[in-house]
Each structure stands twice: as C-alpha cells, then as structure tokens.
Design an enzyme around this catalytic site. Structure first.
Site, PDB file in Angstrom:
ATOM      1  N   LEU A  76       0.799  -1.224   0.000  1.00 56.93           N
ATOM      2  CA  LEU A  76       0.000   0.000   0.000  1.00 56.93           C
ATOM      3  C   LEU A  76       0.836   1.279   0.000  1.00 56.93           C
ATOM      4  O   LEU A  76       0.294   2.373   0.170  1.00 56.93           O
ATOM      5  CB  LEU A  76      -0.978  -0.012   1.176  1.00 56.93           C
ATOM      6  CG  LEU A  76      -1.965  -1.184   1.143  1.00 56.93           C
ATOM      7  CD1 LEU A  76      -2.832  -1.185   2.383  1.00 56.93           C
ATOM      8  CD2 LEU A  76      -2.809  -1.163  -0.116  1.00 56.93           C
ATOM      9  N   CYS A  77       2.141   1.156  -0.201  1.00 57.10           N
ATOM     10  CA  CYS A  77       2.998   2.341  -0.257  1.00 57.10           C
ATOM     11  C   CYS A  77       2.868   3.026  -1.614  1.00 57.10           C
ATOM     12  O   CYS A  77       2.805   2.365  -2.653  1.00 57.10           O
ATOM     13  CB  CYS A  77       4.455   1.957  -0.020  1.00 57.10           C
ATOM     14  SG  CYS A  77       4.816   1.562   1.682  1.00 57.10           S
ATOM     15  N   HIS A  78       2.853   4.346  -1.584  1.00 60.06           N
ATOM     16  CA  HIS A  78       2.796   5.122  -2.816  1.00 60.06           C
ATOM     17  C   HIS A  78       4.162   5.136  -3.497  1.00 60.06           C
ATOM     18  O   HIS A  78       5.183   5.219  -2.808  1.00 60.06           O
ATOM     19  CB  HIS A  78       2.408   6.580  -2.516  1.00 60.06           C
ATOM     20  CG  HIS A  78       1.007   6.744  -2.053  1.00 60.06           C
ATOM     21  ND1 HIS A  78       0.635   6.584  -0.750  1.00 60.06           N
ATOM     22  CD2 HIS A  78      -0.115   7.064  -2.739  1.00 60.06           C
ATOM     23  CE1 HIS A  78      -0.667   6.797  -0.639  1.00 60.06           C
ATOM     24  NE2 HIS A  78      -1.147   7.089  -1.819  1.00 60.06           N
ATOM     25  N   MET A 113       8.506   4.572   5.464  1.00 61.93           N
ATOM     26  CA  MET A 113       8.634   3.194   4.988  1.00 61.93           C
ATOM     27  C   MET A 113       9.863   3.018   4.108  1.00 61.93           C
ATOM     28  O   MET A 113      10.517   1.974   4.137  1.00 61.93           O
ATOM     29  CB  MET A 113       7.359   2.749   4.257  1.00 61.93           C
ATOM     30  CG  MET A 113       6.137   2.670   5.142  1.00 61.93           C
ATOM     31  SD  MET A 113       6.383   1.723   6.675  1.00 61.93           S
ATOM     32  CE  MET A 113       6.838   0.132   6.037  1.00 61.93           C
ATOM     33  N   ASP A 128      23.896 -11.462   4.565  1.00 57.41           N
ATOM     34  CA  ASP A 128      24.184 -12.344   3.431  1.00 57.41           C
ATOM     35  C   ASP A 128      25.675 -12.411   3.118  1.00 57.41           C
ATOM     36  O   ASP A 128      26.214 -13.484   2.855  1.00 57.41           O
ATOM     37  CB  ASP A 128      23.412 -11.859   2.191  1.00 57.41           C
ATOM     38  CG  ASP A 128      23.702 -12.721   0.976  1.00 57.41           C
ATOM     39  OD1 ASP A 128      23.554 -13.966   1.074  1.00 57.41           O
ATOM     40  OD2 ASP A 128      24.091 -12.167  -0.066  1.00 57.41           O
TER      41      ASP A 128
END
Length: 161
Positions: A76-78, A113, A128
C-alpha cells in the site's frame, strides 16, 4: 494520535490512502537497523577482508536501491520521487554495526517506509555477505528514529537503546 488505521476503509478493507488533497511539503525520515556479530566478523567487515568483497559498499547500495523499490515490496505504499537516500554504516562497538537510512522528498506523503526498508535491506545484505564466516549474526532494533514534515508534524524517538 488517530484512533483509525488509515490503510483500512470504512468497511475494514485494505486500500491505498488518497493523498490528492494533501499539500506538498518537504518530508524526511531516518531509520536504523543494528547487526550484531562476532568480533572477528566485524573486524573482517571493517578491514574489507571478506571473500564476497566490500561488504559496507554493497550494503549501502542495497539500502539505497531498496528504499527506491519500497512500493514494489510493501503493497500500500505510494510510488515516490525520492530526492535523497543516504545510508550510513558504522561499527558502534566490537560486535555491532549500525545502519542509518535517511530518505527525503517534497511530496504529499511521508518517507518512513522507504527509510525503514533501506535500513532493513542493508542489514540483510550485511548478513548475506557475512553468513559464510558467522552463522550467529542477529539483525535487531530496526526502528524509525525521526520524521519531519507533513500534517502530523515532526516526530523523534525519545529514547535510544
């Protein structure tokens, strides 16, 4: 603080928030992640002596790329036109690396976000690149540190761990 989650509509269904009526303002957010590892691993990271190459440079680039890809990862991030993404990585003691990701733009929605995603993916990249020599690495304390701008104003974490 609002008692309503903005990503839920009146029926309780998830939806993207309509920001078309919001004002364009300068917005900035900084998030951090900490990566805890054995002292020998951290020393190798800081010295650049790992088989996969320059861990710090790779993690920094991964964080920048991740911040730019946030709406592809979080439903739902723009999509945002970021004007700044910086990723700072430093050893804060002999077992912990701290990553701080700062994102900025002039726009209608915040960049929290994007900052959190950048810090998280940089931490995952460190993991990693180091896992071959240290299986006990822990990623911890991913959190928002500050945000500026927007209708809700400025916010800062009131305590540091």
């Amino acid at each position: 603080m609002s008692d309503r989650l903005t990503h839920l509509n009146d029926q309780g269904h998830a939806h993207m928030v309509d920001v078309s009526d919001k004002s364009i303002t300068k917005r900035e957010a900084t998030a951090r992640s900490r990566v805890v590892m054995a002292p020998a691993t951290l020393a190798a990271v800081m010295a650049g002596g790992l088989p996969k190459g320059d861990v710090i440079a790779t993690a920094r680039l991964a964080g920048i790329m991740a911040a730019k890809k946030t709406p592809e990862l979080i439903p739902l991030c723009h999509p945002l036109m970021l004007t700044k993404v910086s990723v700072e990585i430093e050893a804060i003691n002999d077992t912990c690396i701290e990553i701080r990701c700062t994102c900025a733009l002039s726009g209608k929605t915040g960049v929290e976000m994007e900052a959190l995603t950048g810090a998280s993916v940089a931490a995952l990249t460190l993991y990693d690149m180091c896992k071959a020599i240290d299986k006990g690495i822990v990623i911890q304390e991913t959190c928002l540190l500050t945000k500026q701008g927007g209708k809700s104003g400025d916010w800062s974490r009131t305590h540091e761990n």
